[in-house]
Design an enzyme around this catalytic site. Sequence first.
Site, mmCIF file in Angstrom:
data_model
loop_
_atom_site.group_PDB
_atom_site.id
_atom_site.type_symbol
_atom_site.label_atom_id
_atom_site.label_comp_id
_atom_site.label_asym_id
_atom_site.label_seq_id
_atom_site.Cartn_x
_atom_site.Cartn_y
_atom_site.Cartn_z
ATOM 1 N N CYS A 170 -2.613 27.582 19.340
ATOM 2 C CA CYS A 170 -1.359 28.213 19.743
ATOM 3 C C CYS A 170 -1.258 29.642 19.234
ATOM 4 O O CYS A 170 -0.576 30.472 19.827
ATOM 5 C CB CYS A 170 -0.184 27.377 19.258
ATOM 6 S SG CYS A 170 -0.277 26.954 17.507
ATOM 7 N N GLU A 188 7.109 23.460 18.200
ATOM 8 C CA GLU A 188 6.111 24.511 18.008
ATOM 9 C C GLU A 188 5.302 24.566 19.290
ATOM 10 O O GLU A 188 4.542 23.647 19.591
ATOM 11 C CB GLU A 188 5.242 24.199 16.780
ATOM 12 C CG GLU A 188 4.456 25.408 16.298
ATOM 13 C CD GLU A 188 3.079 25.478 16.927
ATOM 14 O OE1 GLU A 188 2.925 26.245 17.905
ATOM 15 O OE2 GLU A 188 2.175 24.772 16.471
ATOM 16 N N GLU A 240 -0.299 31.716 28.885
ATOM 17 C CA GLU A 240 -1.202 31.138 27.890
ATOM 18 C C GLU A 240 -2.384 30.462 28.576
ATOM 19 O O GLU A 240 -2.218 29.517 29.333
ATOM 20 C CB GLU A 240 -0.453 30.129 27.024
ATOM 21 C CG GLU A 240 -1.285 29.609 25.869
ATOM 22 C CD GLU A 240 -0.513 28.678 24.952
ATOM 23 O OE1 GLU A 240 -0.675 28.793 23.722
ATOM 24 O OE2 GLU A 240 0.250 27.834 25.465
ATOM 25 N N LYS A 250 3.125 9.781 18.003
ATOM 26 C CA LYS A 250 2.433 9.704 19.287
ATOM 27 C C LYS A 250 1.420 10.853 19.350
ATOM 28 O O LYS A 250 1.763 11.993 19.616
ATOM 29 C CB LYS A 250 3.448 9.799 20.421
ATOM 30 C CG LYS A 250 2.940 10.152 21.826
ATOM 31 C CD LYS A 250 1.822 9.302 22.336
ATOM 32 C CE LYS A 250 1.449 9.720 23.759
ATOM 33 N NZ LYS A 250 0.492 10.843 23.850
#
Length: 492
Positions: free
Chosen positions: A284, A250, A385, A175
Amino acid sequence: MQDYKMLIGGAWVGASGGESFETENPYLGAPWALVPRATTDDVDRACEAARKAFRAPSWAGLTATARGALLRRLADLIAAEADRLAEIETRDNGKLITEMRAQLRYIPQWFHYFGGLADKVEGRVIPIDKPGMINFTREEPLGVVAAITPWNSPLMLATWKLAPALAAGNTIVWKPSEFSSVSALEFARLFEKAGFPPGVVNVLTGFGSEIGERLVSHPHVAKIAFTGGDRTGQSVYELAARSIKPVTLELGGKSANIVFKDADLENAVKGVVSGIFAATGQTCIAGSRALVHRSIQDEFVGKLVELGRTARMGDPLLETTQVGPITTRSQFKKVLDYIDIAKGEGARPVLGGSQASRPECGNGWFVEPTIFADVKPSMRIAQEEVFGPVLSVIAFDDDEEAIEIANDTQYGLAAGVWSQNIKTVFTLAQRLEAGTVWINSYRATSYLSPFGGYKRSGIGRESGLTAIREYLQEKSVWIDTIGEVANPFVQR
């Protein structure tokens, strides 16, 4: 606009509900392709196709060596199509063609590596303490793996999951993000061309809010491999736990690039800029916090601003562009909101700090490369973040304070250390709470080296020898060579 289909059970099909959605080019701010909007019925079809393929002789009957040969054939096909796929990724997510091309040309190495590793996975014969017994172990695939991937490096991050999972003998329901589905669908054609049996790799396109829960909780799915934000990752983890499924996660990061007073300043400036403005900060591992020794702070920030001002923005398909657009409208707004939050908390913008209005940015979703000084470790801009080209500069006075500030977040994905002192770099490498630590470098990855996070940055590892173990389960086999059961009521 091209109208795409999904891949389920070896057939290219539309969504069962008949709906599609537009995917937008972030540089033009306009739609450019139509993608099927999958339903939960499509999830059921894909998972059933993957389960059947997992059990079918055409896949389950292959030797590990034969699986490896398929992966290496796929690697060669990707290499031949790398530049075309890179251009599609750039149109779909707005990342620089130079970076996407480099990634696509490197991706084949993962399939070559894990193709070679497929028949190197071995069990053990254990010198068991029971007389007349032989005990050995087998390493077996889990079954159907749901691979859920993000929009920032779609094919690279998918490869980190697909290559080891397939090498181990699993089948896949993939996906991709609704913001970067086209490259996944084009990539999937190569599995067919390489000779993978139907149903071994299936691609579902659609919205996570509509099909994500069904995919994660589907009874045919044996494992989840997810890359994305930590809040969504937490939801995936909670859903998977209900049916006791293993996960590889992750997730987010708030990585520190730590510059000591003995660092090579020119290289450190380049490393910090690379860590936050390359990929427009949409990675990331972005080094979104620059921790700088107070004695060199003014000089270092001056050099940062000087280099940051030279960043060329514009069309990501041009070789000369260095900073592209934000990939999605919602992320564009989020980055600008965080800039306002930082200003409200007292952080001082010394570069950028606004939406880009340069002519070369056209109607795209661009944010000026932004550097904040006078940032305190407790500020939201230093803790949360942002996922954009926004850097927080934080001063420190000694090694202990640098370590304390670097570790004082909920994340632990990566860190950078810039110093010429061997004691300093070895101490930091040991004490930083991060899955990857770069010394006098930043943003290096390889198919040979494990990648993953501490704390809320994730669970498990991708790439390297470790990765294939994430997609295997160990079975213990006992054989009685005596042929006599002494007492059936006593455990042997």
